[in-house]
Design a protein around this motif. Structure first.
Motif, PDB file in Angstrom:
ATOM      1  N   LEU A 166      27.492  40.259 -11.741  1.00 50.68           N
ATOM      2  CA  LEU A 166      28.182  41.008 -10.693  1.00 50.68           C
ATOM      3  C   LEU A 166      28.507  42.422 -11.158  1.00 50.68           C
ATOM      4  O   LEU A 166      28.346  43.386 -10.410  1.00 50.68           O
ATOM      5  CB  LEU A 166      29.467  40.285 -10.284  1.00 50.68           C
ATOM      6  CG  LEU A 166      29.320  38.913  -9.626  1.00 50.68           C
ATOM      7  CD1 LEU A 166      30.707  38.358  -9.275  1.00 50.68           C
ATOM      8  CD2 LEU A 166      28.445  38.974  -8.384  1.00 50.68           C
ATOM      9  N   LEU A 167      28.978  42.557 -12.389  1.00 48.94           N
ATOM     10  CA  LEU A 167      29.349  43.870 -12.918  1.00 48.94           C
ATOM     11  C   LEU A 167      28.162  44.818 -12.991  1.00 48.94           C
ATOM     12  O   LEU A 167      28.302  46.021 -12.780  1.00 48.94           O
ATOM     13  CB  LEU A 167      29.950  43.717 -14.314  1.00 48.94           C
ATOM     14  CG  LEU A 167      31.384  43.194 -14.415  1.00 48.94           C
ATOM     15  CD1 LEU A 167      31.674  42.730 -15.831  1.00 48.94           C
ATOM     16  CD2 LEU A 167      32.381  44.263 -13.985  1.00 48.94           C
ATOM     17  N   SER A 168      26.990  44.285 -13.286  1.00 49.00           N
ATOM     18  CA  SER A 168      25.798  45.112 -13.468  1.00 49.00           C
ATOM     19  C   SER A 168      24.881  45.103 -12.253  1.00 49.00           C
ATOM     20  O   SER A 168      23.764  45.618 -12.318  1.00 49.00           O
ATOM     21  CB  SER A 168      25.024  44.648 -14.711  1.00 49.00           C
ATOM     22  OG  SER A 168      24.658  43.278 -14.595  1.00 49.00           O
ATOM     23  N   MET A 169      25.339  44.539 -11.140  1.00 49.89           N
ATOM     24  CA  MET A 169      24.574  44.515  -9.886  1.00 49.89           C
ATOM     25  C   MET A 169      23.252  43.766 -10.039  1.00 49.89           C
ATOM     26  O   MET A 169      22.234  44.147  -9.487  1.00 49.89           O
ATOM     27  CB  MET A 169      24.309  45.946  -9.388  1.00 49.89           C
ATOM     28  CG  MET A 169      25.560  46.740  -9.105  1.00 49.89           C
ATOM     29  SD  MET A 169      26.432  46.055  -7.677  1.00 49.89           S
ATOM     30  CE  MET A 169      27.938  47.044  -7.697  1.00 49.89           C
ATOM     31  N   ARG A 170      23.293  42.646 -10.756  1.00 53.47           N
ATOM     32  CA  ARG A 170      22.081  41.859 -10.973  1.00 53.47           C
ATOM     33  C   ARG A 170      22.286  40.404 -10.572  1.00 53.47           C
ATOM     34  O   ARG A 170      21.732  39.493 -11.180  1.00 53.47           O
ATOM     35  CB  ARG A 170      21.656  41.942 -12.439  1.00 53.47           C
ATOM     36  CG  ARG A 170      21.277  43.360 -12.889  1.00 53.47           C
ATOM     37  CD  ARG A 170      20.790  43.353 -14.320  1.00 53.47           C
ATOM     38  NE  ARG A 170      21.840  42.871 -15.219  1.00 53.47           N
ATOM     39  CZ  ARG A 170      21.609  42.189 -16.337  1.00 53.47           C
ATOM     40  NH1 ARG A 170      20.380  41.887 -16.699  1.00 53.47           N
ATOM     41  NH2 ARG A 170      22.620  41.810 -17.099  1.00 53.47           N
ATOM     42  N   GLY A 203      21.198  39.031  -7.854  1.00 52.95           N
ATOM     43  CA  GLY A 203      20.012  38.519  -7.172  1.00 52.95           C
ATOM     44  C   GLY A 203      20.210  38.297  -5.690  1.00 52.95           C
ATOM     45  O   GLY A 203      19.242  38.107  -4.954  1.00 52.95           O
ATOM     46  N   LEU A 204      21.449  38.304  -5.227  1.00 49.39           N
ATOM     47  CA  LEU A 204      21.752  38.105  -3.815  1.00 49.39           C
ATOM     48  C   LEU A 204      21.423  39.347  -3.002  1.00 49.39           C
ATOM     49  O   LEU A 204      21.487  40.481  -3.501  1.00 49.39           O
ATOM     50  CB  LEU A 204      23.232  37.755  -3.634  1.00 49.39           C
ATOM     51  CG  LEU A 204      23.679  36.401  -4.185  1.00 49.39           C
ATOM     52  CD1 LEU A 204      25.196  36.364  -4.323  1.00 49.39           C
ATOM     53  CD2 LEU A 204      23.178  35.273  -3.272  1.00 49.39           C
ATOM     54  N   ASP A 205      21.076  39.140  -1.737  1.00 53.63           N
ATOM     55  CA  ASP A 205      20.780  40.258  -0.853  1.00 53.63           C
ATOM     56  C   ASP A 205      21.960  41.220  -0.819  1.00 53.63           C
ATOM     57  O   ASP A 205      23.120  40.816  -0.826  1.00 53.63           O
ATOM     58  CB  ASP A 205      20.490  39.745   0.560  1.00 53.63           C
ATOM     59  CG  ASP A 205      19.763  40.779   1.410  1.00 53.63           C
ATOM     60  OD1 ASP A 205      19.381  41.840   0.881  1.00 53.63           O
ATOM     61  OD2 ASP A 205      19.581  40.513   2.616  1.00 53.63           O
ATOM     62  N   MET A 222      18.330  45.566 -10.629  1.00 49.47           N
ATOM     63  CA  MET A 222      19.520  45.971  -9.890  1.00 49.47           C
ATOM     64  C   MET A 222      19.321  45.804  -8.391  1.00 49.47           C
ATOM     65  O   MET A 222      18.310  46.204  -7.827  1.00 49.47           O
ATOM     66  CB  MET A 222      19.876  47.425 -10.184  1.00 49.47           C
ATOM     67  CG  MET A 222      21.012  47.961  -9.292  1.00 49.47           C
ATOM     68  SD  MET A 222      21.206  49.753  -9.368  1.00 49.47           S
ATOM     69  CE  MET A 222      22.555  49.863 -10.528  1.00 49.47           C
ATOM     70  N   LEU A 223      20.330  45.205  -7.761  1.00 47.69           N
ATOM     71  CA  LEU A 223      20.447  45.139  -6.297  1.00 47.69           C
ATOM     72  C   LEU A 223      21.859  45.605  -5.975  1.00 47.69           C
ATOM     73  O   LEU A 223      22.805  44.816  -5.944  1.00 47.69           O
ATOM     74  CB  LEU A 223      20.203  43.714  -5.790  1.00 47.69           C
ATOM     75  CG  LEU A 223      18.756  43.214  -5.894  1.00 47.69           C
ATOM     76  CD1 LEU A 223      18.700  41.700  -5.747  1.00 47.69           C
ATOM     77  CD2 LEU A 223      17.886  43.890  -4.836  1.00 47.69           C
ATOM     78  N   THR A 243      28.117  46.330  -2.774  1.00 49.03           N
ATOM     79  CA  THR A 243      29.578  46.367  -2.875  1.00 49.03           C
ATOM     80  C   THR A 243      30.157  44.952  -2.848  1.00 49.03           C
ATOM     81  O   THR A 243      31.259  44.719  -3.355  1.00 49.03           O
ATOM     82  CB  THR A 243      30.162  47.233  -1.750  1.00 49.03           C
ATOM     83  OG1 THR A 243      29.731  48.581  -1.943  1.00 49.03           O
ATOM     84  CG2 THR A 243      31.684  47.211  -1.743  1.00 49.03           C
ATOM     85  N   ALA A 244      29.420  44.002  -2.286  1.00 54.91           N
ATOM     86  CA  ALA A 244      29.883  42.620  -2.291  1.00 54.91           C
ATOM     87  C   ALA A 244      30.057  42.096  -3.714  1.00 54.91           C
ATOM     88  O   ALA A 244      30.936  41.264  -3.973  1.00 54.91           O
ATOM     89  CB  ALA A 244      28.914  41.726  -1.519  1.00 54.91           C
ATOM     90  N   SER A 245      29.243  42.581  -4.650  1.00 54.42           N
ATOM     91  CA  SER A 245      29.350  42.108  -6.035  1.00 54.42           C
ATOM     92  C   SER A 245      30.705  42.452  -6.626  1.00 54.42           C
ATOM     93  O   SER A 245      31.373  41.604  -7.240  1.00 54.42           O
ATOM     94  CB  SER A 245      28.230  42.720  -6.890  1.00 54.42           C
ATOM     95  OG  SER A 245      26.986  42.138  -6.578  1.00 54.42           O
ATOM     96  N   THR A 246      31.142  43.701  -6.449  1.00 49.69           N
ATOM     97  CA  THR A 246      32.442  44.066  -6.992  1.00 49.69           C
ATOM     98  C   THR A 246      33.582  43.495  -6.151  1.00 49.69           C
ATOM     99  O   THR A 246      34.678  43.275  -6.656  1.00 49.69           O
ATOM    100  CB  THR A 246      32.575  45.596  -7.123  1.00 49.69           C
ATOM    101  OG1 THR A 246      31.993  46.228  -5.985  1.00 49.69           O
ATOM    102  CG2 THR A 246      31.903  46.089  -8.389  1.00 49.69           C
TER     103      THR A 246
END
Length: 358
Positions: free
Chosen positions: A146-150, A152-154, A187-188, A191-194
């Motif tokens: 999540l921190l690195s935007m990896r 895999g989720l849309d 990377m994907l 903002t949902a990740s953070t």
């Protein structure tokens, strides 16, 4: 809702460097410089630098949407400017630059033992929010992903941002997204990740993320978060819609520049977390710049720069090798990437670096 903009590899930060001026004087006085802390201001020829920086900031008036700039070297002011009706103490939406604040809170939570580390699976905290019959890959996603935007989720940025924040439950909507990559892959930016990290922080601490920020970062002089949007369940939006003054944004950058300690030496963030955050984990498909734990990584003027980037041009640049911290804020409603404006801000930062380095 506005379209989201897309928000640096560095060695140890154990010693805080000084501006590369008056080297002979610096070497002769090095025994007096406190290891791990700011260098004495007397070692920096600020009188020679300030007029040159002032010229750069005056020339930056041509950037119509630029609102403020604050530039310091080892904590000493090089130059600052507010343009038009803007103010250095007025509140602004720092947009995705706030992702770095969320990253800092995750690092502190790990140091406090509230989280096991970046390899902890998010299902250990968010399993109740998973969809029925989830994709097995969801159980592989970690806090580090999540921190690195990896993850895999849309992505829930760009075209998907509006429908995500229009949903009734942002956490479940994000976790129910299709996998368009593999956990730990490319990377994907989302903002949902953070935001999921904000939810995780609240669940493991029992406190709202804003309360954690005020408690854990409160000892930092000049740092303050004003208003901050929440989702329908009351979780603070990790990675967007955070109000902060330019001075507060700069104070946060100085905390990282000093290796995680306040001006009086109080440690708030571990030096190791800052080192890990500034390590390249992936590359942006949009700019090609490196990306760590919510920080972008780029070489500017021959120096490594770690920077936060928010929609419209909310920027926080840190050049550890020169002791530079530069905050820039801009009109939050004007795009910065596709217009070339972000690159104009990079050029301004590059000129500041070149001025200090010569």
């Amino acid at each position: 809702m506005k379209r989201r903009d897309f928000l640096p590899l560095l060695g140890a930060v154990a010693l805080i460097p000084m501006c590369p001026l008056s080297i002979a004087r610096a070497q002769s006085a090095s025994a007096e410089a406190p290891a791990g802390g700011p260098q004495p201001a007397a070692l920096v020829d600020l009188d020679a630098l300030r007029p040159r920086i002032a010229t750069l900031l005056e020339e930056a008036r041509r950037l119509d949407t630029l609102e403020t700039v604050i530039a310091t070297c080892n904590g000493e002011t090089l130059g600052e400017r507010a343009y038009g009706n803007s103010s250095l103490t007025g509140s602004t939406n720092i947009k995705s630059a706030s992702k770095c604040v969320v990253s800092a809170l995750v690092g502190i939570a790990i140091d406090k033992g509230l989280l096991d580390g970046v390899d902890q699976k998010i299902e250990t905290v968010l399993r109740a929010e998973f969809p029925a019959n989830p994709d097995p890959r969801l159980s592989q996603v970690t806090i580090g992903h999540l921190l690195s935007m990896r993850a895999g989720l849309d992505r829930m940025s760009g075209p998907n941002y509006g429908r995500w924040v229009a949903s009734r439950n942002w956490t479940r909507f994000a976790l129910a997204a299709d996998f368009v990559g593999e956990p730990g892959g490319d990377m994907l930016y989302s903002t949902a990740s953070t935001h999921l990290l904000s939810v995780i922080l609240t669940k493991v601490s029992g406190k709202p993320t804003l309360s954690l920020a005020r408690e854990w970062l409160g000892p930092l002089e000049g740092f303050r978060i004003g208003s901050w949007h929440r989702d329908p369940q009351g979780y603070y939006l990790g990675g967007n819609q955070m109000a902060m003054t330019p001075r507060s944004l700069h104070a946060f950058g100085e905390l990282y520049r000093r290796g995680g300690v306040t001006g009086d030496g109080t440690r708030l963030i571990s030096e190791n977390w800052i080192r890990e955050s500034w390590m390249r984990r992936t590359n942006s498909v949009f700019s090609g710049d490196g990306y760590g734990y919510a920080w972008f990584l780029k070489e500017m003027g021959g120096e490594q720069v770690n920077y936060a980037w928010g929609y419209g041009g909310q920027m926080l640049y840190i050049t550890p090798s020169l002791g530079l911290t530069v905050a820039m804020t801009s009109n939050e409603s004007a795009p910065s990437a596709r217009t070339g404006y972000r690159d104009e801000l990079h050029r301004l930062m590059t000129r500041i670096i070149e001025t200090v380095a010569t």
